[in-house]
Design an enzyme around this catalytic site. Structure first.
Site, PDB file in Angstrom:
ATOM      1  N   HIS A 146      -3.389   4.405   4.829  1.00  0.00           N
ATOM      2  CA  HIS A 146      -4.546   3.511   4.943  1.00  0.00           C
ATOM      3  C   HIS A 146      -5.808   4.193   4.426  1.00  0.00           C
ATOM      4  O   HIS A 146      -6.546   3.640   3.617  1.00  0.00           O
ATOM      5  CB  HIS A 146      -4.724   3.100   6.405  1.00  0.00           C
ATOM      6  CG  HIS A 146      -5.936   2.275   6.664  1.00  0.00           C
ATOM      7  ND1 HIS A 146      -6.062   0.977   6.220  1.00  0.00           N
ATOM      8  CD2 HIS A 146      -7.081   2.562   7.327  1.00  0.00           C
ATOM      9  CE1 HIS A 146      -7.234   0.503   6.584  1.00  0.00           C
ATOM     10  NE2 HIS A 146      -7.874   1.429   7.260  1.00  0.00           N
ATOM     11  N   ARG A 185       0.857  -1.189   0.000  1.00  0.00           N
ATOM     12  CA  ARG A 185       0.000   0.000   0.000  1.00  0.00           C
ATOM     13  C   ARG A 185       0.892   1.237   0.000  1.00  0.00           C
ATOM     14  O   ARG A 185       1.481   1.595   1.004  1.00  0.00           O
ATOM     15  CB  ARG A 185      -0.921  -0.029   1.219  1.00  0.00           C
ATOM     16  CG  ARG A 185      -1.652   1.280   1.464  1.00  0.00           C
ATOM     17  CD  ARG A 185      -2.755   1.140   2.494  1.00  0.00           C
ATOM     18  NE  ARG A 185      -2.333   0.556   3.754  1.00  0.00           N
ATOM     19  CZ  ARG A 185      -1.695   1.222   4.725  1.00  0.00           C
ATOM     20  NH1 ARG A 185      -1.341   2.477   4.538  1.00  0.00           N
ATOM     21  NH2 ARG A 185      -1.376   0.623   5.858  1.00  0.00           N
ATOM     22  N   TYR A 240       4.513   4.875  11.236  1.00  0.00           N
ATOM     23  CA  TYR A 240       4.839   3.462  11.399  1.00  0.00           C
ATOM     24  C   TYR A 240       5.663   2.863  10.261  1.00  0.00           C
ATOM     25  O   TYR A 240       5.940   1.661  10.268  1.00  0.00           O
ATOM     26  CB  TYR A 240       3.562   2.633  11.597  1.00  0.00           C
ATOM     27  CG  TYR A 240       2.501   2.800  10.527  1.00  0.00           C
ATOM     28  CD1 TYR A 240       2.553   2.068   9.348  1.00  0.00           C
ATOM     29  CD2 TYR A 240       1.437   3.672  10.701  1.00  0.00           C
ATOM     30  CE1 TYR A 240       1.592   2.213   8.369  1.00  0.00           C
ATOM     31  CE2 TYR A 240       0.450   3.821   9.736  1.00  0.00           C
ATOM     32  CZ  TYR A 240       0.538   3.089   8.565  1.00  0.00           C
ATOM     33  OH  TYR A 240      -0.429   3.240   7.603  1.00  0.00           O
TER      34      TYR A 240
END
Length: 378
Positions: free
Chosen positions: A277, A273, A286
């Site tokens: 998100h 990805r 992260y």
């Protein structure tokens, strides 16, 4: 007295009786040690040029769709949009592997699969806009509603596939889910029932590395998600999710196997990805930019473009035509999404049950009275 204290306990060995044997030989069910690839390998020479060009056009369209939908979110025209930039090959190739009579069960990130299957681009965004339960008739398009709860669409896909087989319908269900969804109980239940019933369903896990901020290593200790298949008694396939040709081949094989009565397959597509998100996520908290850049070098459009160019199937005019078609789609999407929809609050009670319950009728009457009173006050 314990078992260990019984006479002869020292010779006891907790092993099955000699007649025990595996119900299924596990070896054929295990995935390959490395993700299957076509592009950049000798197998690419056998790939259908027409299919590769169709995949390329859909990938370019999908990339532009993601960018436009993300922009609409920033402009307040969408409540949320989970971009699939970097994962386009998984969705497009899988959707094109289905026959018209088959069913697609997408997750919330799988708008591109729905559009590649023929759904109107605006209808694919209606749920994410908050206008309607879903923006299309699932039965008409053979596409279940985009599923925002994690993995709940998987048992639904198994149920439909099993029912179709009982009726004698030649139908296969393709159920798409992210790596995060494999940590849900629905995933286990769906795969277990599908294998026991030998239901004609294909499970496609898009392993994009993270369940929001949780990396795969914190979700499972399995060698791969594809390895989970053997525990249910179905084959597992591991494929490079950024290789559109490999994705299409693997899904076509799994669909054909299901259609001829071979039962379900679990496919893990290894992808990434690139975007956050959703628009509500800060991915820099992260993961590092170096990781993202490494995956940009393995971009699905770039991989397919290189193959087509080297084979003389794609030139600058072809690239420009694909980009122009994508821009035309984006312009139409902008224009129609920028128009304020005409919404009827009473639609909240439509399509909930075939026949409204007494509670729904009571609630509808209450809302109607409130709307009438509000109108009179104006």
């Amino acid at each position: 007295m314990t078992v260990q204290e019984l006479p002869g306990a020292a010779a006891y060995r907790p092993t099955p009786p000699p007649a025990w044997k595996p119900r299924t030989d596990p070896a054929p069910l295990l995935p390959d040690p490395e993700p299957y690839r076509v592009l950049g390998t000798d197998a690419a020479a056998g790939a259908d040029p027409e299919l590769l060009l169709r995949l390329y056009a859909q990938l370019v369209l999908g990339r532009r769709y993601n960018a436009q939908a993300t922009a609409l979110t920033k402009q307040g025209r969408l409540a949320v949009y989970p971009s699939s930039t970097g994962q386009e090959a998984c969705e497009v190739a899988a959707a094109l592997a289905l026959e018209e009579r088959d069913w697609l069960f997408p997750s919330y990130r799988d708008t591109l699969a729905a559009v590649a299957r023929g759904l109107d681009p605006v209808q694919a965004l209606t749920l994410l806009r908050g206008d309607w339960h879903t923006g299309y008739d699932p039965h008409e398009h053979r596409i279940a509603p985009l599923c925002t709860p994690l993995a709940t669409q998987l048992p639904h896909a198994v149920g439909l596939a099993h029912a179709a087989r009982l009726k004698g319908d030649d139908v296969v269900a393709l159920a798409m889910v992210g790596d995060g969804g494999t940590s849900e109980g629905d995933f286990h239940e769906a795969l277990n029932f599908a294998a026991v019933w030998q239901a004609p369903v294909v499970f496609l896990v898009q392993n994009n590395g993270f369940a929001i901020s949780v990396p795969l290593a914190k979700q499972t200790a399995a060698p791969s998600l594809a390895h989970k298949a053997v525990g249910y008694g179905m084959p597992g396939r591991l494929v490079d999710g950024n290789d559109a040709a490999a994705m299409h081949e693997v899904v076509v094989e799994a669909v054909a196997r299901a259609r001829r009565g071979g039962g379900p397959t679990l496919i893990e597509a290894v992808t990434y990805r690139i975007d956050a998100h959703t628009n509500a996520d800060d991915a820099t908290r992260y993961r590092g930019e170096g990781e993202v850049e490494a995956w940009r070098a393995h971009d699905p459009i770039r991989l397919l473009e290189r193959e087509l160019t080297e084979r003389g199937l794609l030139d600058e005019d072809g690239k420009r035509a694909a980009a122009d078609a994508a821009e035309t789609m984006a312009a139409d999407l902008r224009e129609r999404m920028n128009a304020d929809p005409v919404l009827d609050p009473m639609d909240l009670f439509a399509h909930v049950y075939a026949e409204q319950t007494s509670q729904l009728r009571e609630q509808a009457a209450q809302l109607r009275a409130e709307l009438d009173a509000e109108g009179e006050a104006r």
